[in-house]
Structure formats: structure tokens, C-alpha cells
Design a protein around this motif. Structure first.
Motif, short mmCIF file in Angstrom:
data_model
loop_
_atom_site.label_atom_id
_atom_site.label_comp_id
_atom_site.label_asym_id
_atom_site.label_seq_id
_atom_site.Cartn_x
_atom_site.Cartn_y
_atom_site.Cartn_z
N LEU A 283 0.94 -1.21 0.06
CA LEU A 283 0.06 -0.08 0.12
C LEU A 283 0.79 1.07 -0.01
CD1 LEU A 283 -2.89 0.78 -0.04
CD2 LEU A 283 -2.83 1.09 2.43
N SER B 176 -7.84 2.77 -1.20
CA SER B 176 -6.82 1.75 -1.14
C SER B 176 -7.00 0.89 0.07
CB SER B 176 -5.55 2.42 -1.34
OG SER B 176 -5.48 3.18 -2.44
N ARG B 177 -7.25 1.26 1.12
CA ARG B 177 -7.26 0.63 2.28
C ARG B 177 -8.52 -0.42 2.30
NH1 ARG B 177 -7.32 4.47 7.45
NH2 ARG B 177 -9.30 5.49 6.28
#
Length: 315
Positions: free
Chosen positions: A221, A240-241
Motif C-alpha cells: 500500500l 486503497s485501504r
């Protein structure tokens, strides 16, 4: 206070007692208002729940103030997280001595966001004094994942173990096959103990199983700041998380070892592992991830990844 002083001055100047009588209570109100509420630091218990599906996010709070505070005198502020938008005004109602709040938010994009404990304040009946109230409760989590996660099953994983497809494991699973019998460890659960073999041998023996594993997955990430600005960086990180946790959860269900690396200024590495405990570790690390204040060089990320993870992994 300024309006009361102006009325008092007008009454004296015009020798009219009416403005003085009207302004005199307003002058004393700021002094008397703090005496109405609790003299000690007031507290309130906050319980929340997140509901809704897809883009709809419904948050409900039940706030129970301590006596002698009344729920009608509470003022609560619950700002939505960065990736959520408010779709309707906050609806409040009183249930006995509790204040109920109903919030309607929308999640137009995938997100894994933390909703902090609301800010609670007490306001006197005249609206002249506001005192903070210590709210005790747990933060809430809003999770909305991208619909494309169903495609994760078609990913071909690179084998990173000496015998691809097999790995010894003492954990029972749906695909576990009997491998052999060994000496029992002190922390082995009763379900692993082979009681028949133990009775014959006169000592504790345990079954050992082998489970199928297709490979290892590393999720990297990027939490570095960009030229897009802090607001857009936080928005993209929220997406993204959500994607990272959704992928990790999908592969962990297939008994695949998953590693998580977050690179901002430096690399934060979560080693390869599997199981429910590892799923919880990934979830907690992603919730705590924020955009880094400084962007680290890509070379540092590459070198750091080589220290924590073996080569040839699916990334």
C-alpha cells in the motif's frame, strides 16, 4: 451580554426602567447559568451502531448523560469521515433519559473509515453557556469494499514453498488431510490429541495434518503524499485501504498466507501469516494508516521489501 449592557445604558440614559428590567436578568444569566448544570466534570455514555448496505450508511447513537444532565440540553457534533457525505440532516429524539441520534451518510466510493466518538457538550436552557461533556464509548468502523473483489479468485499465485501445493500445519481445516502422529505439545488443543494412540503408547500423542496452500500474497500500500493535495490523498488512501483489506480477506479464506507492507516515509511490514488473528492484525494496521507527511524514495521501499519477504511472491 452586550445586548444586556446596551439595554441597561439606554434605560439609564432615558430614565426608563423598562430596558433596565429587561436587561438585568440577561446580565446575571452568564453567572447563574453554570450553576444549573453539574458542578463536577459531566460524563455521558455513548453507544453506536453502523447499519446499511452498498452506498447507504446509517449510523445510530444512544447517548446517556449522567444525572442531573437532561438529554434535551445536550449538543452533539458527529462530522462524517473524509470518504463519507451527509445525505440528510441529523434526526434526534429523546427516549427516557437517553438521546437518540440517527445519521444518514453516503459512501460513493469504497472505504474503510473510523468514526470517532462524538463530541458532546451541555448547553444551559438560555443558550448562554456551553460546557464540554466527557463522552465514553468506542469508535465505529464503516467498511465498504469494491465490487471487483470477486475477481480475486482468478489470480494465479506464485508458489514460494519447496513443495508447491503442500505445507504442514497443525491447524484443522476443511481441506486438511491426515499426515501422521507426533508427540503432543503442552498447548495442543484436545481436538488434536489422538486418544486411542495415546492410550496404547502410554503418553500423549497428537495428530498432524497437511493442508493445501496455493502460494503467498503480498499487498503493498502506497501511503506517500502526492501533488494532488492532502484532501485527495486521504480520499484515495481510503479507497486503497478498502481494496487492500478486501483482497486480504478473500485470500485468507482460501488458506493463503498474506503479507501487508505500507510505505510512506518508511516501510511498515506485517509478515506473512494466515488465520483469524492475522486478519485482525491487517484490519487494525489499515485503520491506523494515514498519509505520510514525507514521501520516501522508491529505492528504500524496494530494499525494505527484500528484508521482510522472500523473492518470487505474488504482489
Amino acid at each position: 451580554f452586550a445586548a444586556a449592557a446596551a439595554l441597561f445604558v439606554v434605560g439609564v440614559a432615558e430614565r426608563n426602567p423598562v430596558p433596565i428590567l429587561v436587561g438585568f436578568p440577561l446580565l446575571l444569566a452568564p453567572i447563574a447559568a453554570p450553576l444549573v448544570g453539574s458542578r463536577a466534570a459531566p460524563t455521558a455514555a455513548v453507544r453506536g451502531e453502523v447499519r446499511g448496505t452498498a452506498t447507504e450508511v446509517a449510523v445510530e447513537y444512544r447517548i446517556a448523560p449522567e444525572r442531573p444532565l437532561l438529554p434535551a440540553d445536550l449538543r452533539v457534533v458527529v462530522p462524517p469521515p473524509g470518504n463519507l457525505v451527509e445525505r440528510a440532516p441529523v434526526r434526534a429524539e429523546i427516549d427516557g433519559r437517553d438521546l437518540l441520534l440517527h445519521l444518514a451518510w453516503g459512501a460513493a466510493e469504497p472505504t474503510v473509515s473510523v468514526v470517532p466518538v462524538p463530541e458532546v457538550g451541555w448547553e444551559d436552557p438560555l443558550g448562554l453557556v456551553v460546557r464540554p461533556v466527557a463522552a465514553t464509548g468506542d469508535p465505529l468502523t464503516v467498511e465498504r469494499y469494491p465490487p471487483e473483489l470477486h475477481r480475486s479468485g482468478v489470480v494465479r499465485l506464485e508458489h514460494t514453498i519447496p513443495l508447491p501445493g503442500e505445507s504442514r500445519s497443525r491447524a484443522l481445516g476443511a481441506s486438511g488431510e491426515f499426515f501422521g502422529i507426533r508427540e503432543a505439545y503442552p498447548d495442543d488443543p484436545p481436538r488434536l490429541i489422538n486418544w486411542v494412540a495415546s492410550a496404547r503408547a502410554g503418553r500423549r500423542l497428537a495428530n498432524e495434518f497437511q493442508v493445501e496452500r496455493t502460494g503467498d500474497v503480498l499487498i503493498v500500500l502506497d501511503a506517500r503524499p502526492s501533488s494532488l493535495g492532502p484532501a485527495l490523498d486521504r480520499r484515495l488512501l481510503g479507497i486503497s485501504r478498502a481494496a487492500a483489506y478486501g483482497l486480504a480477506d478473500a485470500f485468507l479464506r482460501e488458506k493463503t498466507r498474506v503479507g501487508l507492507a505500507i510505505f510512506g516515509e518508511f516501510l511498515t511490514a506485517l509478515p506473512l501469516s494466515a488465520g483469524r488473528t492475522h486478519r485482525l492484525r491487517i484490519h487494525q494496521l489499515l485503520l491506523a494508516t494515514e498519509v505520510a507527511p514525507v514521501a520516501g524514495p522508491a529505492e528504500r521501499c524496494a530494499v525494505s521489501l527484500g528484508r521482510y519477504y522472500p523473492p518470487g511472491m505474488t504482489t
